[in-house]
Design an enzyme around this catalytic site. Structure first.
Site, PDB file in Angstrom:
ATOM      1  CB  VAL A   1      34.433   3.690 -17.513  1.00  0.00           C
ATOM      2  CG1 VAL A   1      33.696   4.113 -16.245  1.00  0.00           C
ATOM      3  CG2 VAL A   1      35.507   2.666 -17.178  1.00  0.00           C
TER       4      VAL A   1
ATOM      5  CB  VAL B   1      34.042   7.474 -12.878  1.00  0.00           C
ATOM      6  CG1 VAL B   1      34.213   5.967 -12.814  1.00  0.00           C
ATOM      7  CG2 VAL B   1      32.589   7.850 -12.571  1.00  0.00           C
ATOM      8  CB  ALA B   2      38.847  10.149 -14.224  1.00  0.00           C
TER       9      ALA B   2
ATOM     10  N   PRO C   1      43.351   8.092 -10.620  1.00  0.00           N
ATOM     11  CG  PRO C   1      45.069   8.751  -9.164  1.00  0.00           C
ATOM     12  CD  PRO C   1      44.681   8.748 -10.612  1.00  0.00           C
ATOM     13  CB  VAL C   2      38.272   7.655  -8.331  1.00  0.00           C
ATOM     14  CG1 VAL C   2      38.214   6.744  -7.119  1.00  0.00           C
ATOM     15  CG2 VAL C   2      36.994   8.473  -8.481  1.00  0.00           C
TER      16      VAL C   2
ATOM     17  CB  SER D   1      33.227   5.970  -8.443  1.00  0.00           C
ATOM     18  OG  SER D   1      34.594   6.043  -8.791  1.00  0.00           O
TER      19      SER D   1
ATOM     20  CB  THR E   1      31.476  -1.651  -1.341  1.00  0.00           C
ATOM     21  OG1 THR E   1      32.382  -0.880  -0.541  1.00  0.00           O
ATOM     22  CG2 THR E   1      30.294  -2.081  -0.490  1.00  0.00           C
TER      23      THR E   1
ATOM     24  CG  HIS F   1      38.784   2.660  -6.606  1.00  0.00           C
ATOM     25  ND1 HIS F   1      38.300   1.377  -6.458  1.00  0.00           N
ATOM     26  CD2 HIS F   1      38.898   2.861  -7.947  1.00  0.00           C
ATOM     27  CE1 HIS F   1      38.126   0.840  -7.648  1.00  0.00           C
ATOM     28  NE2 HIS F   1      38.494   1.721  -8.571  1.00  0.00           N
TER      29      HIS F   1
ATOM     30  CB  THR G   1      37.316  -3.014 -14.773  1.00  0.00           C
ATOM     31  OG1 THR G   1      37.606  -1.714 -14.253  1.00  0.00           O
ATOM     32  CG2 THR G   1      38.446  -3.943 -14.397  1.00  0.00           C
TER      33      THR G   1
END
Length: 315
Positions: A14, A119-120, A122-123, A144, A150, A176, A230
């Site tokens: 990432v 970004v890590a 669970p954000v 993030s 979205t 997220h 991802t």
């Protein structure tokens, strides 16, 4: 404009995807990489240096220590234990809260005063833990959030409506993760109500959860089950956030923001529309939600708040 300096903490897929996107967009003149494995950070820096030779502008990429963060403009934090196939983001919480707390203290000790983008996963929870541990302002700690969700939603709508994703105004809000939701009542295409496109898209208020919300929420799991992770999508999305801040665009984007009464909640970091500018999050936008959407938002808040509260009691 003064030269921009961006530091990456966590040189995994990432983080490297973000840095590669940022480099190719010319977002900064200097990049630094911090990783728990110094050799890995060096190797990535060397690789990015080689790539930079093909760019039309000069940049530098090197391994950083935490002491090098003092004059950085941005820190992008992707460090954390990776998500396993079949595992929800929320199951990552305990390990990654410990990691982010250690990072936050080192960042604060460095004298860093720029903007932190978390970004890590669970954000939503990790961003809150970072903010609490660092003491940095809400404006300058950005998760993030549901920015990638979205983007996935906008792409799905655009494909059905046969338009560019840039013409679609649509938001995935909340966690997220599994309790995120589509703010269907706010979807517009070129300023026109999405309802005008129901015949073309086959989507309306009776089936949008099945046709949009569910597929978007499952997209990450579909990718993870096929390639284990991802990274390109989120890397590009984070570069977009950074770009909007650097350029002081005042654009409205989804990001993870700390609520201080907005939407009726306090202290929770969650995906909502925000105005991005030179100061980071310059304003949280409270869009109108219908009763169903308000219920989903409240459920999402309750889920991530409970997990956060339970986690900090046991760490």
């Amino acid at each position: 404009m003064k030269p921009i300096k961006i530091a990456l903490i966590g040189a995994g897929n990432v983080g490297n995807s973000f840095l590669y996107a940022a480099m190719n967009q010319g977002l900064a003149s200097e990049y630094g990489i911090i990783d728990i494995n110094p050799d890995f950070a060096d190797g990535n820096a060397f690789d990015f240096e080689d790539a930079s030779a093909s760019l039309p502008f000069p940049i530098s990429v090197s391994r950083y220590e935490y002491k090098d963060l003092k004059d950085a403009d941005f820190i992008v934090i992707t460090a954390g234990r990776p998500q396993k196939p079949g595992e929800t983001r929320l199951e990552l919480v305990a390990d990654n809260i410990r990691i982010i707390r250690e990072i936050a203290l080192k960042v604060k000790e460095s004298g860093f005063s720029g903007i932190s983008i978390i970004v890590a996963n669970p954000v939503d929870i990790i961003t809150r833990a970072y903010r609490d541990a660092s003491g940095f302002s809400d404006q300058k700690v950005i998760g993030s959030g549901t920015v990638l969700d979205t983007a996935r939603l906008q792409f799905a709508i655009a494909k059905r409506a046969k338009v560019s994703p840039n013409s679609v105004q649509a938001y995935v809000m909340g966690e997220h993760g599994d309790s995120s939701f589509v703010a269907y009542s706010n979807i517009k295409i070129a300023g026109e109500c999405f309802c005008a496109y129901s015949k073309l898209t086959g989507i309306d208020s009776s089936n949008y959860e099945k046709e949009l919300e569910y597929p978007v929420s499952r997209r990450a799991y579909e990718i993870i089950n096929r390639k284990r992770a991802t990274f390109y999508g989120i890397g590009a999305a984070i570069a977009k956030i950074v770009s909007n801040i650097i350029k002081d665009t005042k654009n409205i984007m989804i990001a993870g923001a700390n609520l201080r009464g907005e939407y009726g909640f306090h202290g929770v970091n969650i995906g909502v529309p925000v105005v991005l500018g030179a100061n980071g999050i310059e304003k949280i936008i409270e869009i109108s939600l219908n009763d169903k959407e308000k219920e989903k938002f409240a459920k999402s808040v309750a889920i991530i708040d409970k997990i956060y509260q339970d986690a900090i009691k046991n760490i």
